[in-house]
Design an enzyme around this catalytic site. Sequence first.
Site, PDB file in Angstrom:
ATOM      1  N   LYS A 291     113.188 -25.015  20.516  1.00 55.37           N
ATOM      2  CA  LYS A 291     112.550 -23.967  19.717  1.00 55.37           C
ATOM      3  C   LYS A 291     111.484 -24.610  18.857  1.00 55.37           C
ATOM      4  O   LYS A 291     111.575 -25.806  18.534  1.00 55.37           O
ATOM      5  CB  LYS A 291     113.585 -23.278  18.812  1.00 55.37           C
ATOM      6  CG  LYS A 291     113.210 -21.852  18.452  1.00 55.37           C
ATOM      7  CD  LYS A 291     113.474 -20.903  19.603  1.00 55.37           C
ATOM      8  CE  LYS A 291     113.320 -19.468  19.310  1.00 55.37           C
ATOM      9  NZ  LYS A 291     113.784 -18.629  20.421  1.00 55.37           N
TER      10      LYS A 291
ATOM     11  N   GLY B 177     114.361  -2.941  14.025  1.00 53.54           N
ATOM     12  CA  GLY B 177     113.235  -3.801  14.418  1.00 53.54           C
ATOM     13  C   GLY B 177     112.426  -3.095  15.484  1.00 53.54           C
ATOM     14  O   GLY B 177     112.981  -2.570  16.454  1.00 53.54           O
ATOM     15  N   TYR B 178     111.103  -3.058  15.273  1.00 50.44           N
ATOM     16  CA  TYR B 178     110.269  -2.330  16.229  1.00 50.44           C
ATOM     17  C   TYR B 178     109.097  -3.199  16.659  1.00 50.44           C
ATOM     18  O   TYR B 178     107.957  -2.782  16.718  1.00 50.44           O
ATOM     19  CB  TYR B 178     109.793  -1.009  15.606  1.00 50.44           C
ATOM     20  CG  TYR B 178     109.616   0.096  16.633  1.00 50.44           C
ATOM     21  CD1 TYR B 178     110.723   0.664  17.256  1.00 50.44           C
ATOM     22  CD2 TYR B 178     108.348   0.546  16.982  1.00 50.44           C
ATOM     23  CE1 TYR B 178     110.577   1.660  18.201  1.00 50.44           C
ATOM     24  CE2 TYR B 178     108.192   1.552  17.920  1.00 50.44           C
ATOM     25  CZ  TYR B 178     109.311   2.103  18.525  1.00 50.44           C
ATOM     26  OH  TYR B 178     109.165   3.099  19.469  1.00 50.44           O
ATOM     27  N   GLY B 179     109.394  -4.463  16.964  1.00 47.07           N
ATOM     28  CA  GLY B 179     108.378  -5.369  17.491  1.00 47.07           C
ATOM     29  C   GLY B 179     108.441  -5.354  19.000  1.00 47.07           C
ATOM     30  O   GLY B 179     108.774  -4.337  19.623  1.00 47.07           O
ATOM     31  N   ASN B 180     108.145  -6.492  19.598  1.00 49.55           N
ATOM     32  CA  ASN B 180     108.139  -6.564  21.063  1.00 49.55           C
ATOM     33  C   ASN B 180     109.469  -6.093  21.647  1.00 49.55           C
ATOM     34  O   ASN B 180     109.515  -5.274  22.549  1.00 49.55           O
ATOM     35  CB  ASN B 180     107.839  -8.001  21.504  1.00 49.55           C
ATOM     36  CG  ASN B 180     107.919  -8.141  23.010  1.00 49.55           C
ATOM     37  OD1 ASN B 180     107.447  -7.274  23.744  1.00 49.55           O
ATOM     38  ND2 ASN B 180     108.541  -9.196  23.488  1.00 49.55           N
TER      39      ASN B 180
ATOM     40  N   GLY C 213     112.305  -4.532  20.061  1.00 45.42           N
ATOM     41  CA  GLY C 213     112.807  -3.213  19.664  1.00 45.42           C
ATOM     42  C   GLY C 213     112.020  -2.071  20.278  1.00 45.42           C
ATOM     43  O   GLY C 213     112.598  -1.087  20.762  1.00 45.42           O
TER      44      GLY C 213
END
Length: 415
Positions: free
Chosen positions: A106, A218-221, A223
């Site tokens: 990472k 969460g509403y990124g990639n 979500g």
Amino acid sequence: MSENLNPFAIAQAQLDEAAAVLQLDPDMHAFLREPMREFHFTIPVKMDDGSTKTFQGFRVQYNDARGPAKGGIRFHPDETIDTVRALAAWMTWKTAVSDIPLGGGKGGIICNPRTMSPGELERLSRGYMRNIARYIGITQDVPAPDVNTHPQIMAWMLDEYEKLMGWHEPGVITGKPLPLGGSQGRTPATALGGLFTIREAAKARGLSLDGATCAIQGYGNVGSHAHQLAGQFGLNVVAVSDEFGAIYNPHGLDHKVVTDHLRRHGKVVDCPETEAINNAELLELNVDILIPAAIENQLTSQNAARIKAKIVAELANGPTTPEADNILNDKGVYIIPDFLCNAGGVIVSYFEMVQNGYQFYWDEAMVNERLDQKITTAFHAVHTMSQSKKVDTRVSAYLVAVDRVAEAVRLRGWV
Ligand code: NAD
């Protein structure tokens, strides 16, 4: 004693629990508790106003016994080395549970990309690659996108790497744009993989997904794609959130309406025909499926007893603390643990490396079919282990993964 929210301490505690069940050799256990290698460096970046700002970057190669390290790069103002270590450990278990021939790594940069111009972000991305280029490669370590990084950033990093090396090597980084060797289906792969595991968990629980209600944090990639694809699995998404707040409609939320609103206003709250609720309320809604798809430590000893979902599908990394895990397991909640639930991204990243190696590309239907096969097989390995050893699903995911990594370490003669 207060709850320990250090993600690396949590990752180590999870490994310790699995090691006890596996009766893992203590020397092997000690080896697997620590990253094999890590790089810390500064990245000076010329800012648009003429000043130079110095950013802190990290790359952790946690374990590469099963193959080259694999894992994303995060751009986040609160990034810490312990977060990167934990995520690199989880990548090691994720590639092992998915049975793909890769290890775990990472990376991260402490920065706030929202306050940076495209030019500043490009210089930061290229500077990061200049620091790690000599330590990565298709046979060593293959980065990818993660929180706040995206295909354009991967394209800049690929270009910087290829310029330094003097040859083309598209497989050195995944999550690339399609014209530079990206894979069809990579962007929604994490969400789609998670939905395949929800389908299997629902079957295992005897729960029909037809009209089952779902809340997504969460509403990124991840979500947003989970919302977009949920209908294909029969799910009705009634609540979603981002860092600014949450929205709810008991009849369901339309993906297009929410994403149009988000594009125009930069947040999901105030979307038409929705009620505003706060992020804590979203987690505790009376829904069948809860999908944490934001950040770490969202389900804790403070709220776990009030979670009503029957299935918690951890698309985010590390959303549940060990204390919350115990409470949810006692309540009979089926947890699909993060490194199984969100393995779709790395599985399709692996497919991207395979396609780059062959220089021969698959269509999206083939990518999705192979993703389904891989992640469904992984789900059942974990579910079966959980039943046979009478342990919860997170411990059983560790049992499957740690056993595979330990076997590779043993065969190499490292321990
Ligand atoms: P992203 O940056 O695209 O989106 C993150 C979302 O979470 C944003 O909508 C943000 O507003 C929201 N958020 C942040 N803090 C919040 C809070 N306190 N409450 C509610 N919402 C909050 O990131 P992403 O790529 O969608 O990743 C989300 C999670 O999934 C992370 O844990 C990441 O490590 C994990 N993950 C991502 C991938 C991938 O392929 N992108 C793969 C595996 C795991």
